[in-house]
Design a protein around this motif. Structure first.
Motif, short mmCIF file in Angstrom:
data_model
loop_
_atom_site.label_atom_id
_atom_site.label_comp_id
_atom_site.label_asym_id
_atom_site.label_seq_id
_atom_site.Cartn_x
_atom_site.Cartn_y
_atom_site.Cartn_z
N PRO A 161 12.22 -1.85 -4.08
CA PRO A 161 12.44 -0.39 -3.97
C PRO A 161 11.11 0.33 -3.88
O PRO A 161 10.08 -0.15 -4.38
N LEU A 162 11.09 1.46 -3.23
CA LEU A 162 9.85 2.18 -2.96
C LEU A 162 9.00 2.42 -4.20
O LEU A 162 7.79 2.23 -4.15
N PRO A 163 9.59 2.84 -5.37
CA PRO A 163 8.73 3.08 -6.55
C PRO A 163 7.99 1.83 -7.01
O PRO A 163 6.92 1.93 -7.61
N LEU A 164 8.57 0.66 -6.76
CA LEU A 164 7.93 -0.58 -7.19
C LEU A 164 7.07 -1.23 -6.12
O LEU A 164 6.26 -2.12 -6.41
N ALA A 165 7.26 -0.82 -4.87
CA ALA A 165 6.60 -1.51 -3.76
C ALA A 165 5.09 -1.42 -3.85
O ALA A 165 4.39 -2.42 -3.64
N VAL A 166 4.58 -0.22 -4.18
CA VAL A 166 3.12 -0.05 -4.20
C VAL A 166 2.46 -0.89 -5.29
O VAL A 166 1.54 -1.67 -5.01
N PRO A 167 2.88 -0.79 -6.57
CA PRO A 167 2.22 -1.62 -7.59
C PRO A 167 2.41 -3.11 -7.37
O PRO A 167 1.50 -3.91 -7.62
N LEU A 168 3.58 -3.52 -6.87
CA LEU A 168 3.79 -4.94 -6.60
C LEU A 168 2.91 -5.43 -5.46
O LEU A 168 2.42 -6.57 -5.47
N THR A 169 2.71 -4.57 -4.46
CA THR A 169 1.83 -4.94 -3.35
C THR A 169 0.40 -5.09 -3.83
O THR A 169 -0.32 -6.02 -3.43
N VAL A 170 -0.03 -4.18 -4.71
CA VAL A 170 -1.39 -4.26 -5.26
C VAL A 170 -1.56 -5.54 -6.06
O VAL A 170 -2.56 -6.25 -5.95
N LEU A 171 -0.56 -5.85 -6.90
CA LEU A 171 -0.62 -7.08 -7.67
C LEU A 171 -0.61 -8.32 -6.77
O LEU A 171 -1.33 -9.29 -7.01
N GLY A 172 0.23 -8.27 -5.73
CA GLY A 172 0.27 -9.39 -4.80
C GLY A 172 -1.04 -9.58 -4.07
O GLY A 172 -1.50 -10.70 -3.88
N LEU A 173 -1.67 -8.47 -3.67
CA LEU A 173 -2.96 -8.55 -3.00
C LEU A 173 -4.02 -9.13 -3.93
O LEU A 173 -4.83 -9.99 -3.52
N ALA A 174 -4.02 -8.68 -5.18
CA ALA A 174 -4.98 -9.21 -6.15
C ALA A 174 -4.78 -10.70 -6.36
O ALA A 174 -5.75 -11.48 -6.41
N ALA A 175 -3.53 -11.14 -6.46
CA ALA A 175 -3.26 -12.56 -6.64
C ALA A 175 -3.66 -13.36 -5.41
O ALA A 175 -4.23 -14.46 -5.52
N ALA A 176 -3.37 -12.82 -4.23
CA ALA A 176 -3.71 -13.53 -2.99
C ALA A 176 -5.21 -13.74 -2.85
O ALA A 176 -5.66 -14.75 -2.31
N VAL A 177 -5.99 -12.78 -3.35
CA VAL A 177 -7.44 -12.86 -3.21
C VAL A 177 -8.08 -13.64 -4.35
O VAL A 177 -9.02 -14.43 -4.12
N LEU A 178 -7.57 -13.47 -5.58
CA LEU A 178 -8.27 -13.99 -6.75
C LEU A 178 -7.80 -15.37 -7.20
O LEU A 178 -8.58 -16.10 -7.82
N VAL A 179 -6.55 -15.73 -6.93
CA VAL A 179 -6.08 -17.04 -7.38
C VAL A 179 -6.83 -18.13 -6.62
O VAL A 179 -6.84 -18.12 -5.38
N PRO A 180 -7.47 -19.06 -7.32
CA PRO A 180 -8.25 -20.10 -6.62
C PRO A 180 -7.35 -21.04 -5.84
O PRO A 180 -6.18 -21.23 -6.17
#
Length: 247
Positions: free
Chosen positions: A184-203
């Motif tokens: 849902p739109l209210p959750l999309a932004v924070p989940l996208t930010v978390l997903g981006l952080a995981a995609a970049v930082l997880v070794p």
């Protein structure tokens, strides 16, 4: 040299030498080449070779080079040097030279490369090289070195290592792309930010090649091996029919 990549390979020197000097093995782990083949040579001559890179399904860029290696050096290390060129008009890389060093250590072999090249297409080519092609070549070299390391150390074949990398890349892309499409739109932004952080930082997985594991800047001032000065610039492929291999 313009580009530098170094890795530590926990394997014996002879194994690493064979995986890098035999064309059939080299083309399996090196992302920069689709095909490498030795050309006929006379006794005592440097080794000429032909290489090709499939840029697109319908486009193959080819070139030629000349190489030489030193297996028995006073310090126990080894070195190989090469010069290469491509006459293909769509190849940004016109000509260049480089070397590989193999330095035995108590923990395996310190394997490093330095190389540089001259781009074509004038000012536009130099700009494209600085902004896109050179960073891409540096990444491809480092990624390939780590794929080679996995092959020598863990027995992970280059083909399987590529499969691991593609699966992991798809998972990282999904971490970023799934929230906007499914949440849902209210959750999309924070989940996208978390997903981006995981995609970049997880070794990456221990069995997945990663350029980040390689050293990209020389630890101290480095110099080209003297062997490189003995090689004349590549002058293109020789016709095997016109210049047969000498007995």
């Amino acid at each position: 040299m313009g580009l530098y990549v170094e890795t530590q390979v926990r394997a014996d020197l002879e194994t690493l030498w064979e995986h890098t000097q035999e064309p059939a093995r080299h083309q399996r782990w090196d992302l920069r080449f689709t095909e490498i083949a030795y050309l006929p040579r006379a006794e005592g001559e440097p080794q000429h070779f032909r290489y090709a890179t499939r840029v697109l399904p319908f486009l193959v860029v080819a070139g030629t080079g000349v190489s030489a290696g030193e297996r028995h050096r006073a310090g126990g290390d080894r070195v190989s040097a090469l010069r290469f060129s491509s006459p293909h008009p769509l190849s940004l890389l016109a000509e260049g030279s480089g070397y590989w060093r193999y330095v035995p250590t108590p923990d395996g072999v310190r394997f490093l490369t330095g190389y540089d090249y001259r781009p074509r297409w004038g000012r536009l080519g130099r700009l494209a090289d600085r902004l896109v092609f050179r960073p891409l070549m540096g990444w491809a070299t480092a990624w390939s070195f780590d794929r080679l390391r996995l092959w020598c150390e863990r027995g992970v074949s280059p083909e399987r290592a590529l499969g691991h990398w593609l699966l992991e890349l798809a998972a990282r892309v999904l971490l970023v792309a799934a929230p906007p499409a499914l949440a849902p739109l209210p959750l999309a932004v924070p989940l996208t930010v978390l997903g981006l952080a995981a995609a970049v930082l997880v070794p990456p997985s221990a069995r997945t090649p990663a350029a980040r594991r390689c050293l990209r800047t020389p630890p101290a001032r480095t110099r080209e091996p003297r062997l490189l000065a003995t090689l004349e610039p590549s002058r293109g492929p020789r016709d095997p029919a016109a210049a047969p291999e000498q007995p």
